[in-house]
Design an enzyme around this catalytic site. Structure first.
Site, mmCIF file in Angstrom:
data_model
loop_
_atom_site.group_PDB
_atom_site.id
_atom_site.type_symbol
_atom_site.label_atom_id
_atom_site.label_comp_id
_atom_site.label_asym_id
_atom_site.label_seq_id
_atom_site.Cartn_x
_atom_site.Cartn_y
_atom_site.Cartn_z
ATOM 1 C CG HIS A 126 18.631 -1.590 74.850
ATOM 2 N ND1 HIS A 126 18.454 -1.888 76.190
ATOM 3 C CD2 HIS A 126 17.773 -0.533 74.636
ATOM 4 C CE1 HIS A 126 17.601 -1.354 76.625
ATOM 5 N NE2 HIS A 126 17.094 -0.373 75.641
ATOM 6 C CE LYS A 174 12.658 6.374 84.041
ATOM 7 N NZ LYS A 174 13.095 5.764 82.845
ATOM 8 N NE ARG A 222 10.189 -1.492 72.650
ATOM 9 C CZ ARG A 222 10.456 -0.823 73.983
ATOM 10 N NH1 ARG A 222 10.822 -1.755 74.730
ATOM 11 N NH2 ARG A 222 9.732 0.033 74.272
ATOM 12 C CB SER A 261 14.729 -2.321 80.546
ATOM 13 O OG SER A 261 15.667 -2.045 79.475
HETATM 14 O O1 PNS Z 1 15.388 4.120 77.623
HETATM 15 P P1 PNS Z 1 14.454 5.305 77.485
HETATM 16 O O2 PNS Z 1 14.072 5.431 79.225
HETATM 17 O O3 PNS Z 1 13.222 5.038 76.961
HETATM 18 O O4 PNS Z 1 15.315 6.500 77.294
HETATM 19 C C1 PNS Z 1 14.735 7.910 77.679
HETATM 20 C C2 PNS Z 1 15.551 9.031 77.196
HETATM 21 C C3 PNS Z 1 16.706 9.035 78.238
HETATM 22 C C4 PNS Z 1 15.938 8.895 75.840
HETATM 23 C C5 PNS Z 1 14.920 10.418 77.546
HETATM 24 O O5 PNS Z 1 14.057 9.980 78.874
HETATM 25 C C6 PNS Z 1 15.832 11.423 77.732
HETATM 26 O O6 PNS Z 1 16.308 11.809 76.664
HETATM 27 N N1 PNS Z 1 15.939 12.038 79.091
HETATM 28 C C7 PNS Z 1 16.924 12.996 79.155
HETATM 29 C C8 PNS Z 1 15.986 14.352 79.438
HETATM 30 C C9 PNS Z 1 15.533 15.122 78.373
HETATM 31 O O7 PNS Z 1 16.298 15.575 77.587
HETATM 32 N N2 PNS Z 1 14.069 15.291 78.372
HETATM 33 C C10 PNS Z 1 13.517 15.744 77.214
HETATM 34 C C11 PNS Z 1 13.305 14.982 75.945
HETATM 35 S S1 PNS Z 1 12.380 15.546 74.726
#
Ligand code: PNS
Length: 164
Positions: A17, A41, A94, A132
């Site tokens: 990150h 979570k 990745r 993570s």
């Molecule tokens: O680090 P991560 O868990 O891969 O990040 C995922 C994240 C936070 C980018 C994604 O879960 C997100 O955008 N969550 C917010 C809810 C949302 O907008 N969901 C629709 C995405 S199309």
């Protein structure tokens, strides 16, 4: 003003990150590192702790002309990005295994907010296996994560896992 959101769970922030943040510095005037506050979570660190840790890590980053901000958010990412008047969402990729999930998110976000572009940065090869989730598993089972998370974060992980 080019403002980007770099969203994620960041539980915790990894060296991968950090690499994405450092490489984005030259591309944007402002980057908001946005920690997802997701009560569903079962995180190792609270959103507040994650933000605090990221802020500490960023004190050691040369942000040049770019303004780095740490924040947390709940709900739809694109609504948050619109509120912040961001033009872009940064995501690191990745491997092929990340691609399908990221593709679907980027297309859905584009549909919901056509003016916000998702910018993908290819993760550095040497960190392309770092996540993570894997780090937490390895660390909790006694494996070394030195060099895979910033030192400040490794210390917090030690406190959380072995000193509680
Ligand atoms: O680090 P991560 O868990 O891969 O990040 C995922 C994240 C936070 C980018 C994604 O879960 C997100 O955008 N969550 C917010 C809810 C949302 O907008 N969901 C629709 C995405 S199309």
């Amino acid at each position: 003003m080019k403002r980007a959101i770099f969203p994620g769970s960041f539980d915790p922030l990894t060296i991968g990150h950090l690499d994405v943040i450092e490489r984005s510095i030259d591309l944007f005037d402002e980057i908001i590192i946005s920690v997802l506050n997701n009560p569903d979570k079962n995180p190792m660190f609270s959103p507040e702790e994650r933000c605090e840790m990221i802020e500490k890590v960023l004190t050691e980053v040369d942000s040049k002309e770019c303004n780095l901000i740490v924040d947390s958010f709940q709900g739809l990412l694109v609504e948050y990005a619109k509120d912040k008047e961001a033009n872009a969402i940064i995501r690191g990729i990745r491997a092929v295994s990340d691609y399908e999930y990221e593709r679907r998110m980027a297309l859905m976000n584009k549909r919901l907010a056509p003016n916000i572009e998702t910018v993908f940065l290819m993760a550095a090869e040497e960190y392309s296996y770092v996540s993570s989730r894997l780090l937490k598993q390895v660390f909790t089972l006694g494996g070394k994560v030195e060099g895979l998370v910033p030192r400040v974060i490794e210390e917090k992980m030690t406190e959380r896992v072995f000193k509680n």
